[in-house]
Scaffold this motif. Structure first.
Motif, short mmCIF file in Angstrom:
data_model
loop_
_atom_site.label_atom_id
_atom_site.label_comp_id
_atom_site.label_asym_id
_atom_site.label_seq_id
_atom_site.Cartn_x
_atom_site.Cartn_y
_atom_site.Cartn_z
N THR A 1 -5.56 16.26 1.92
CA THR A 1 -6.58 16.22 1.68
C THR A 1 -7.84 15.15 0.67
N TRP A 2 -8.98 14.52 1.11
CA TRP A 2 -9.56 13.21 0.56
C TRP A 2 -11.23 13.61 0.55
N ASN A 3 -11.31 12.44 -0.31
CA ASN A 3 -12.91 12.56 -1.27
C ASN A 3 -12.93 11.07 -0.68
N ALA B 1 -8.55 17.74 4.54
CA ALA B 1 -9.82 19.45 4.02
C ALA B 1 -10.81 17.50 2.92
N GLN C 1 -13.85 15.44 1.70
CA GLN C 1 -15.15 16.16 0.25
C GLN C 1 -15.76 14.63 0.77
#
Length: 87
Positions: free
Chosen positions: A24-26, A62, A64
């Motif tokens: 996951t990576w914002n 995923a 963001q």
């Protein structure tokens, strides 16, 4: 007898699968164009982010706070990933 034959077949077949790597990576307001949005980025910034994405070496990422596909392909290789975004 049929049930036992099927069970024997299933036990004799061994399946191996490579691990699935999920990340996951914002990315904090990643835009498709440089120097835009609340967190303006330069071409060098996009290149650094792209290098990091290669180091992730994830099967699924995923994201963001990404404007959409046009922004994602600034960082991720479009030949290696399929992109799906919510509307």
């Amino acid at each position: 007898m049929c049930g036992l034959g099927i069970a024997t077949c299933l036990w004799s077949v061994s399946a191996t699968a490579a691990p699935l790597k999920i990340a996951t990576w914002n990315i904090e307001n990643l835009r498709a164009s440089e120097n835009s949005g609340p967190n303006p980025r330069t071409r060098a910034d996009y290149q650094r982010l792209a290098q990091y994405s290669e180091q992730l070496d994830a099967d699924i990422v995923a994201l963001q706070e990404v404007e959409g596909v046009a922004a994602a392909i600034q960082v991720f290789d479009e030949n290696e990933y399929d992109f799906f975004f919510s509307s």
